[in-house]
Design a protein around this motif. Structure first.
Motif, PDB file in Angstrom:
ATOM      1  N   SER A   1     -11.694  -4.237   0.605  1.00 53.21           N
ATOM      2  CA  SER A   1     -10.931  -5.478   0.758  1.00 53.21           C
ATOM      3  C   SER A   1     -11.740  -6.735   0.422  1.00 53.21           C
ATOM      4  O   SER A   1     -11.166  -7.775   0.073  1.00 53.21           O
ATOM      5  CB  SER A   1     -10.371  -5.587   2.180  1.00 53.21           C
ATOM      6  OG  SER A   1     -11.408  -5.577   3.143  1.00 53.21           O
TER       7      SER A   1
ATOM      8  N   THR B   1      -8.233  -6.235  -4.994  1.00 57.01           N
ATOM      9  CA  THR B   1      -7.226  -5.190  -4.839  1.00 57.01           C
ATOM     10  C   THR B   1      -5.846  -5.841  -4.728  1.00 57.01           C
ATOM     11  O   THR B   1      -5.672  -6.775  -3.944  1.00 57.01           O
ATOM     12  CB  THR B   1      -7.488  -4.366  -3.565  1.00 57.01           C
ATOM     13  OG1 THR B   1      -8.811  -3.813  -3.635  1.00 57.01           O
ATOM     14  CG2 THR B   1      -6.484  -3.228  -3.437  1.00 57.01           C
ATOM     15  N   PRO B   2      -4.858  -5.390  -5.501  1.00 58.07           N
ATOM     16  CA  PRO B   2      -3.505  -5.957  -5.416  1.00 58.07           C
ATOM     17  C   PRO B   2      -2.963  -5.895  -3.992  1.00 58.07           C
ATOM     18  O   PRO B   2      -3.300  -4.985  -3.226  1.00 58.07           O
ATOM     19  CB  PRO B   2      -2.695  -5.069  -6.370  1.00 58.07           C
ATOM     20  CG  PRO B   2      -3.699  -4.550  -7.338  1.00 58.07           C
ATOM     21  CD  PRO B   2      -4.958  -4.348  -6.530  1.00 58.07           C
ATOM     22  N   ALA B   3      -2.122  -6.854  -3.644  1.00 62.59           N
ATOM     23  CA  ALA B   3      -1.596  -6.953  -2.283  1.00 62.59           C
ATOM     24  C   ALA B   3      -0.811  -5.717  -1.862  1.00 62.59           C
ATOM     25  O   ALA B   3      -0.751  -5.382  -0.676  1.00 62.59           O
ATOM     26  CB  ALA B   3      -0.729  -8.202  -2.157  1.00 62.59           C
ATOM     27  N   ASP B   4      -0.212  -5.034  -2.826  1.00 60.63           N
ATOM     28  CA  ASP B   4       0.617  -3.864  -2.488  1.00 60.63           C
ATOM     29  C   ASP B   4      -0.156  -2.556  -2.551  1.00 60.63           C
ATOM     30  O   ASP B   4       0.434  -1.475  -2.498  1.00 60.63           O
ATOM     31  CB  ASP B   4       1.834  -3.794  -3.419  1.00 60.63           C
ATOM     32  CG  ASP B   4       1.440  -3.675  -4.885  1.00 60.63           C
ATOM     33  OD1 ASP B   4       0.269  -3.965  -5.220  1.00 60.63           O
ATOM     34  OD2 ASP B   4       2.298  -3.285  -5.702  1.00 60.63           O
ATOM     35  N   VAL B   5      -1.482  -2.630  -2.653  1.00 60.90           N
ATOM     36  CA  VAL B   5      -2.325  -1.437  -2.727  1.00 60.90           C
ATOM     37  C   VAL B   5      -3.304  -1.443  -1.557  1.00 60.90           C
ATOM     38  O   VAL B   5      -3.927  -2.461  -1.254  1.00 60.90           O
ATOM     39  CB  VAL B   5      -3.111  -1.389  -4.063  1.00 60.90           C
ATOM     40  CG1 VAL B   5      -4.060  -0.198  -4.085  1.00 60.90           C
ATOM     41  CG2 VAL B   5      -2.161  -1.332  -5.244  1.00 60.90           C
ATOM     42  N   SER B   6      -3.437  -0.311  -0.868  1.00 60.31           N
ATOM     43  CA  SER B   6      -4.362  -0.221   0.253  1.00 60.31           C
ATOM     44  C   SER B   6      -5.794  -0.407  -0.231  1.00 60.31           C
ATOM     45  O   SER B   6      -6.200   0.183  -1.245  1.00 60.31           O
ATOM     46  CB  SER B   6      -4.237   1.141   0.942  1.00 60.31           C
ATOM     47  OG  SER B   6      -5.248   1.289   1.922  1.00 60.31           O
TER      48      SER B   6
ATOM     49  N   GLY C   1      -5.638   4.811   1.003  1.00 55.61           N
ATOM     50  CA  GLY C   1      -4.778   4.592   2.152  1.00 55.61           C
ATOM     51  C   GLY C   1      -4.907   5.633   3.235  1.00 55.61           C
ATOM     52  O   GLY C   1      -4.191   5.573   4.238  1.00 55.61           O
TER      53      GLY C   1
END
Length: 215
Positions: free
Chosen positions: A164, A179-184, A211
């Protein structure tokens, strides 16, 4: 920081499943399967004692720049044999990330700590960054290690990594991407290691699942 995945051999799947069950459950009564004991201190580099031991064994020195740090939490075990697996597993991970930053898919350090399918997959993963002209910046937190040596003498090492606070930086434009917001931002690594004739625990297979770990 998308990670490559290489399947764990079927013969080791049962062992991996046992370790997965132990994660978060405290393991069983056997000390070799308990959760790793150690402090919660973090370190971007191996301890001085570990560095001296590595140098004595002919292991390559791996350095990461200040622009990218890796913090290993509770990366200790009271059993020297399990600690050796942890140490070499850590260096394999550090070698791969250093090779991306150095744009060196043929890194000797990566080859030193990986073999077979794991080496092939690592080189492919690193080359993907090199071809895209991307480096790494920020930091990564590596935590919750679970380690065991199975009846065949192979090391099984599971751990989590939180990306993160890390990202990629384009070498030409200087653009930084996280890291894209929709990816853990967390991944679980499931590695198998084999001890070679020099006493080095080389990673021979590795798979990751994004994830699968908490933060």
């Amino acid at each position: 920081m998308n990670r490559r995945s290489a399947s764990v051999p079927a013969a080791l799947a049962a062992v991996t499943a046992l370790l997965l069950t132990a994660c978060g459950s405290g393991g069983d009564a056997d000390s070799s399967s308990d959760k790793i004991k150690g402090s919660e201190q973090t370190s971007a580099e191996p301890t001085a004692a570990a560095s001296e031991s590595a140098a004595a064994a002919g292991r390559p020195e791996i350095k990461l720049p200040e622009s990218f740090e890796m913090h290993f939490e509770s990366w200790t075990d009271n059993d020297p044999k399990l600690q050796a697996v942890l140490d070499d597993g850590r260096e394999a991970l550090r070698a791969e990330h250093a090779a991306i930053i150095e744009a060196d898919p043929d890194s000797e350090a990566v080859a030193f700590y990986n073999s077979g399918p794991a080496l092939e997959a690592s080189r492919k993963w690193i080359k993907g960054y090199v071809d895209a002209d991307e480096s790494l910046v920020g930091e990564a937190r590596v935590f919750d290690p679970q380690v065991r040596i199975n009846s065949s003498g192979l090391g099984v090492l599971l751990f989590c990594m939180d990306e993160s606070k890390g990202g990629t930086k384009n070498r030409r434009t200087g653009k930084v991407s996280g890291t894209p917001a929709d990816v853990s931002p967390t991944l679980q690594y499931r590695n198998t290691l084999e001890k070679d004739g020099k006493g080095v625990w080389k990673t021979r297979s590795s798979e990751t699942e994004r994830g699968a770990c908490g933060q």
